[in-house]
Design a protein around this motif. Structure first.
Motif, PDB file in Angstrom:
ATOM      1  N   THR A 180       1.000  -1.263   0.010  1.00 50.55           N
ATOM      2  CA  THR A 180       0.044  -0.265   0.113  1.00 50.55           C
ATOM      3  C   THR A 180       0.737   1.334   0.038  1.00 50.55           C
ATOM      4  N   PRO A 181       0.853   1.990  -1.122  1.00 48.13           N
ATOM      5  CA  PRO A 181       1.495   3.130  -1.219  1.00 48.13           C
ATOM      6  C   PRO A 181       1.112   4.322   0.041  1.00 48.13           C
ATOM      7  N   PRO A 182       2.083   5.037   0.516  1.00 48.95           N
ATOM      8  CA  PRO A 182       1.536   5.992   1.590  1.00 48.95           C
ATOM      9  C   PRO A 182       0.467   6.803   0.952  1.00 48.95           C
ATOM     10  N   GLY A 183      -0.364   7.053   1.852  1.00 48.89           N
ATOM     11  CA  GLY A 183      -1.658   7.627   1.518  1.00 48.89           C
ATOM     12  C   GLY A 183      -2.600   7.114   0.794  1.00 48.89           C
ATOM     13  N   ALA A 184      -2.535   6.056   0.034  1.00 53.28           N
ATOM     14  CA  ALA A 184      -3.492   5.401  -0.617  1.00 53.28           C
ATOM     15  C   ALA A 184      -4.435   4.647   0.139  1.00 53.28           C
ATOM     16  N   PRO A 185      -5.677   4.678  -0.360  1.00 55.50           N
ATOM     17  CA  PRO A 185      -6.839   4.187   0.415  1.00 55.50           C
ATOM     18  C   PRO A 185      -6.822   2.724   0.608  1.00 55.50           C
ATOM     19  N   ALA A 186      -6.192   2.024  -0.353  1.00 53.30           N
ATOM     20  CA  ALA A 186      -6.161   0.608  -0.529  1.00 53.30           C
ATOM     21  C   ALA A 186      -4.945   0.043  -0.943  1.00 53.30           C
ATOM     22  N   PRO A 187      -4.787  -1.116  -0.940  1.00 51.46           N
ATOM     23  CA  PRO A 187      -3.349  -1.892  -1.431  1.00 51.46           C
ATOM     24  C   PRO A 187      -3.589  -1.861  -2.880  1.00 51.46           C
ATOM     25  N   VAL A 188      -2.255  -1.662  -3.647  1.00 49.41           N
ATOM     26  CA  VAL A 188      -2.106  -1.756  -4.921  1.00 49.41           C
ATOM     27  C   VAL A 188      -1.715  -3.241  -5.361  1.00 49.41           C
ATOM     28  N   LEU A 189      -1.273  -4.056  -4.478  1.00 49.60           N
ATOM     29  CA  LEU A 189      -0.837  -5.264  -4.713  1.00 49.60           C
ATOM     30  C   LEU A 189      -0.935  -6.289  -3.420  1.00 49.60           C
ATOM     31  N   VAL A 190      -1.957  -7.194  -3.610  1.00 54.22           N
ATOM     32  CA  VAL A 190      -2.109  -8.216  -2.817  1.00 54.22           C
ATOM     33  C   VAL A 190      -1.919  -9.572  -3.512  1.00 54.22           C
ATOM     34  N   VAL A 191      -1.269 -10.195  -2.380  1.00 53.23           N
ATOM     35  CA  VAL A 191      -1.208 -11.876  -2.773  1.00 53.23           C
ATOM     36  C   VAL A 191      -1.620 -12.519  -1.478  1.00 53.23           C
ATOM     37  N   ALA A 192      -2.578 -13.245  -1.683  1.00 51.77           N
ATOM     38  CA  ALA A 192      -2.934 -13.989  -0.498  1.00 51.77           C
ATOM     39  C   ALA A 192      -3.473 -15.333  -0.760  1.00 51.77           C
ATOM     40  N   THR A 193      -3.700 -16.222   0.206  1.00 52.46           N
ATOM     41  CA  THR A 193      -4.102 -17.579   0.105  1.00 52.46           C
ATOM     42  C   THR A 193      -5.620 -17.765   0.758  1.00 52.46           C
ATOM     43  N   VAL A 194      -6.510 -18.266  -0.018  1.00 50.67           N
ATOM     44  CA  VAL A 194      -7.978 -18.703   0.830  1.00 50.67           C
ATOM     45  C   VAL A 194      -8.118 -19.877   0.941  1.00 50.67           C
ATOM     46  N   HIS A 195      -8.186 -20.393   2.218  1.00 50.13           N
ATOM     47  CA  HIS A 195      -8.787 -21.861   2.268  1.00 50.13           C
ATOM     48  C   HIS A 195     -10.003 -21.820   2.263  1.00 50.13           C
ATOM     49  N   GLY A 196     -10.248 -22.557   0.787  1.00 51.39           N
ATOM     50  CA  GLY A 196     -11.931 -22.738   0.664  1.00 51.39           C
ATOM     51  C   GLY A 196     -12.107 -24.081   0.768  1.00 51.39           C
ATOM     52  N   HIS A 197     -13.397 -24.214   0.512  1.00 53.16           N
ATOM     53  CA  HIS A 197     -14.205 -25.583   0.792  1.00 53.16           C
ATOM     54  C   HIS A 197     -13.495 -26.620  -0.099  1.00 53.16           C
ATOM     55  N   ASN A 198     -12.833 -26.399  -1.198  1.00 54.87           N
ATOM     56  CA  ASN A 198     -12.371 -27.307  -1.904  1.00 54.87           C
ATOM     57  C   ASN A 198     -10.885 -27.391  -2.170  1.00 54.87           C
ATOM     58  N   GLY A 199     -10.229 -26.481  -1.442  1.00 58.68           N
ATOM     59  CA  GLY A 199      -9.057 -26.561  -1.385  1.00 58.68           C
ATOM     60  C   GLY A 199      -8.237 -25.133  -1.037  1.00 58.68           C
ATOM     61  N   ARG A 200      -7.001 -24.856  -1.386  1.00 60.07           N
ATOM     62  CA  ARG A 200      -6.485 -23.768  -1.121  1.00 60.07           C
ATOM     63  C   ARG A 200      -6.372 -22.811  -2.405  1.00 60.07           C
ATOM     64  N   TYR A 201      -6.729 -21.542  -2.282  1.00 61.79           N
ATOM     65  CA  TYR A 201      -6.627 -20.756  -3.479  1.00 61.79           C
ATOM     66  C   TYR A 201      -5.636 -19.450  -3.397  1.00 61.79           C
TER      67      TYR A 201
END
Ligand SMILES: [Zn+2]
Length: 95
Positions: free
Chosen positions: A24-45
């Protein structure tokens, strides 16, 4: 399609969203780059959000069952893009 938002909220509340990279750049309201893992019902994404891409290409999820899946919506909620989870599934995916 309240199911999408409910599923996304459930993932966030259950701690099933794990971010690896958040830029998240300084002053930005939201991230510009996100890498995340979500543990879903059928696996990880692994979900990637890259604000430098064209709007339709900013989010990616390997499950690919629609333009907006619960995994992306969950990361959107988590990262500060709540509008994503409120969006409805596009017509063309309801075949
Ligand atoms: Zn997905």
């Amino acid at each position: 399609m309240g199911d999408l938002r409910s599923a996304a909220l459930a993932y966030v509340r259950a701690g099933q969203v794990r971010a690896h990279t958040v830029a998240t750049p300084p002053g930005a309201p939201a991230p510009v780059l996100v890498v995340a893992t979500v543990h879903g019902h059928n696996g990880r994404y692994q979900i990637v959000y890259d604000a430098t891409r064209p709007p339709e290409d900013r989010w990616s999820c390997p499950c690919r069952h629609s333009d907006l899946c619960p995994h992306i919506a969950a990361v959107g909620l988590w990262a500060g893009h709540p509008g994503l989870a409120a969006r409805t599934i596009p017509e063309r995916t309801r075949l």
